[in-house]
Every structure is written in C-alpha cells, then in structure tokens.
Design a protein around this motif. Sequence first.
Motif, mmCIF file in Angstrom:
data_model
loop_
_atom_site.group_PDB
_atom_site.id
_atom_site.type_symbol
_atom_site.label_atom_id
_atom_site.label_comp_id
_atom_site.label_asym_id
_atom_site.label_seq_id
_atom_site.Cartn_x
_atom_site.Cartn_y
_atom_site.Cartn_z
ATOM 1 N N LYS A 17 0.810 -1.208 0.000
ATOM 2 C CA LYS A 17 0.000 0.000 0.000
ATOM 3 C C LYS A 17 0.846 1.262 0.000
ATOM 4 O O LYS A 17 0.348 2.321 -0.299
ATOM 5 N N GLN A 18 2.115 1.163 0.315
ATOM 6 C CA GLN A 18 2.940 2.359 0.375
ATOM 7 C C GLN A 18 3.568 2.717 -0.960
ATOM 8 O O GLN A 18 3.517 3.844 -1.377
ATOM 9 N N PHE A 19 4.185 1.766 -1.607
ATOM 10 C CA PHE A 19 4.976 2.074 -2.787
ATOM 11 C C PHE A 19 4.310 1.537 -4.043
ATOM 12 O O PHE A 19 3.840 0.415 -4.070
ATOM 13 N N TRP A 20 4.315 2.353 -5.091
ATOM 14 C CA TRP A 20 3.777 1.946 -6.372
ATOM 15 C C TRP A 20 4.865 1.208 -7.137
ATOM 16 O O TRP A 20 5.967 1.715 -7.301
ATOM 17 N N SER A 21 4.531 0.036 -7.635
ATOM 18 C CA SER A 21 5.492 -0.712 -8.443
ATOM 19 C C SER A 21 5.505 -0.133 -9.859
ATOM 20 O O SER A 21 4.569 0.556 -10.283
ATOM 21 N N THR A 22 6.548 -0.439 -10.591
ATOM 22 C CA THR A 22 6.649 0.007 -11.978
ATOM 23 C C THR A 22 5.506 -0.576 -12.793
ATOM 24 O O THR A 22 4.947 0.104 -13.657
ATOM 25 N N ALA A 23 5.120 -1.815 -12.505
ATOM 26 C CA ALA A 23 4.013 -2.454 -13.229
ATOM 27 C C ALA A 23 2.695 -1.723 -12.975
ATOM 28 O O ALA A 23 1.900 -1.522 -13.908
ATOM 29 N N GLU A 24 2.462 -1.306 -11.728
ATOM 30 C CA GLU A 24 1.234 -0.563 -11.416
ATOM 31 C C GLU A 24 1.222 0.785 -12.131
ATOM 32 O O GLU A 24 0.197 1.205 -12.675
ATOM 33 N N MET A 31 -3.744 2.180 -19.255
ATOM 34 C CA MET A 31 -5.204 2.221 -19.215
ATOM 35 C C MET A 31 -5.722 3.622 -19.503
ATOM 36 O O MET A 31 -6.742 3.788 -20.176
ATOM 37 N N ALA A 32 -5.024 4.645 -19.017
ATOM 38 C CA ALA A 32 -5.419 6.027 -19.317
ATOM 39 C C ALA A 32 -5.261 6.295 -20.809
ATOM 40 O O ALA A 32 -6.126 6.929 -21.436
ATOM 41 N N ARG A 33 -4.172 5.813 -21.389
ATOM 42 C CA ARG A 33 -3.922 5.996 -22.820
ATOM 43 C C ARG A 33 -4.997 5.289 -23.653
ATOM 44 O O ARG A 33 -5.406 5.777 -24.705
ATOM 45 N N GLY A 39 -13.084 4.630 -12.941
ATOM 46 C CA GLY A 39 -13.602 3.472 -12.211
ATOM 47 C C GLY A 39 -12.971 2.162 -12.671
ATOM 48 O O GLY A 39 -12.662 1.294 -11.857
ATOM 49 N N GLU A 40 -12.789 2.012 -13.982
ATOM 50 C CA GLU A 40 -12.155 0.800 -14.510
ATOM 51 C C GLU A 40 -10.704 0.707 -14.057
ATOM 52 O O GLU A 40 -10.201 -0.369 -13.732
ATOM 53 N N ILE A 41 -10.020 1.840 -14.033
ATOM 54 C CA ILE A 41 -8.622 1.860 -13.596
ATOM 55 C C ILE A 41 -8.528 1.492 -12.118
ATOM 56 O O ILE A 41 -7.683 0.685 -11.725
ATOM 57 N N CYS A 42 -9.409 2.060 -11.303
ATOM 58 C CA CYS A 42 -9.406 1.729 -9.869
ATOM 59 C C CYS A 42 -9.718 0.251 -9.645
ATOM 60 O O CYS A 42 -9.123 -0.382 -8.773
ATOM 61 N N ALA A 43 -10.628 -0.318 -10.441
ATOM 62 C CA ALA A 43 -10.965 -1.733 -10.310
ATOM 63 C C ALA A 43 -9.776 -2.618 -10.682
ATOM 64 O O ALA A 43 -9.588 -3.685 -10.106
ATOM 65 N N ALA A 44 -8.963 -2.169 -11.630
ATOM 66 C CA ALA A 44 -7.785 -2.936 -12.052
ATOM 67 C C ALA A 44 -6.647 -2.836 -11.034
ATOM 68 O O ALA A 44 -5.709 -3.622 -11.073
ATOM 69 N N LEU A 45 -6.744 -1.866 -10.127
ATOM 70 C CA LEU A 45 -5.734 -1.679 -9.073
ATOM 71 C C LEU A 45 -6.423 -1.844 -7.717
ATOM 72 O O LEU A 45 -6.624 -0.872 -6.987
ATOM 73 N N ILE A 51 -8.210 7.987 -4.104
ATOM 74 C CA ILE A 51 -7.336 9.154 -3.919
ATOM 75 C C ILE A 51 -5.894 8.782 -4.247
ATOM 76 O O ILE A 51 -5.155 9.577 -4.822
ATOM 77 N N ALA A 52 -5.475 7.554 -3.931
ATOM 78 C CA ALA A 52 -4.111 7.122 -4.246
ATOM 79 C C ALA A 52 -3.914 7.043 -5.754
ATOM 80 O O ALA A 52 -2.878 7.469 -6.277
ATOM 81 N N VAL A 53 -4.905 6.535 -6.478
ATOM 82 C CA VAL A 53 -4.814 6.445 -7.939
ATOM 83 C C VAL A 53 -4.751 7.848 -8.541
ATOM 84 O O VAL A 53 -3.931 8.133 -9.417
ATOM 85 N N LEU A 54 -5.609 8.735 -8.050
ATOM 86 C CA LEU A 54 -5.614 10.105 -8.573
ATOM 87 C C LEU A 54 -4.292 10.814 -8.305
ATOM 88 O O LEU A 54 -3.734 11.467 -9.196
ATOM 89 N N LEU A 55 -3.758 10.678 -7.102
ATOM 90 C CA LEU A 55 -2.495 11.354 -6.778
ATOM 91 C C LEU A 55 -1.318 10.757 -7.547
ATOM 92 O O LEU A 55 -0.413 11.490 -7.957
#
Length: 161
Positions: A17-24, A31-33, A39-45, A51-55
């Motif tokens: 939960k602390q560090f984002w991996s390169t794969a994430e 997915m943004a591209r 919502g789909e992006i959050c479901a995939a993560l 808020i973590a996805v947005l930041l």
Amino acid sequence: MLNFAQYNQLYNLMLKKQFWSTAEKEMLRTMARDGKTFGEICAALPNRTPIAVLLEARYLSALETGITPQGLKSRREDQTKKLSQVYTERGKAWTPEDVKQLLFLFSSANSIDQICEALGRSRESITKRIKELCTDPTVDCSYGMLFEKIRRYLVSNKKVL
C-alpha cells in the motif's frame, strides 16, 4: 498476538500500500492511454484507493521542469524549520478562492510540490482537501472529473517511471 505468518502477511500488505510498483504505474498510464474510465482503472488496481490512484496519476503527469519549489528547497536546506515557516498558509481555513485555485492548479500540469508552493500549504493539506472535495456531495467535483482533466498530461508525459 500475531504468529510469524500473520505478521509477515500484514507487513507485506503494508508495503504494497505504500509504494507503487513500476508495473502498477505502467498499468495506470496504459489504461489512461487506452481511454479507460477512472472506475475501470481503480478496479484494475484493487490495492489502491481512489485518492491514491488520482495522486499517482497527478505525479506521473506532472511536467518535469527541474525547478524545486522555494519552500521545499528551504526545508531541505534547514530541516529544523517548522512546517509553518515553510508553508505560510498552514493551519488556516480554506477560502472559496483557495479551493478554486487548488482545482485549477491540480487540473493543469503542476506537480504536487508546485501546488504546495503556490498555495503555501503542505502536501498533506493538499491531499486531504482534494479528498474532502471529491467525497463531498455538495461540491461539483469527483475523482473521475479530476482524472479526466489530467489524463492528457498523463498519456503525453514521457517522464521515466
């Protein structure tokens, strides 16, 4: 009392939960591209909060200017300074003008540090206020709306992960 296996599982969960991996990060950018919704992006993560996805999207989409904000620079030079000496608006109430400026700066290609510098507030304050705005039903703001505003920077920015 936790046994070793439970402790190890809890420890690994905290690290995830602390560090984002390169794969994430790459999944978020891809997915943004591809035009996926927030919502789909959050479901995939699944291990990430909205808020973590947005930041993280804001971090990945910030244009690399090479300029360190003055407040952050002075805090790094003299770590004995109090946060209130670096962030001049720390602890003050948010005015409607502050909120409007926050949303404008967040929706453009500014890094969180640049937003902190412009508003005179800490990272925690910026993050907390964005979360409050996105979860307040009386305010016309959502995670998805902010994500859509920064999507173009996210997919075009070539910053190294």
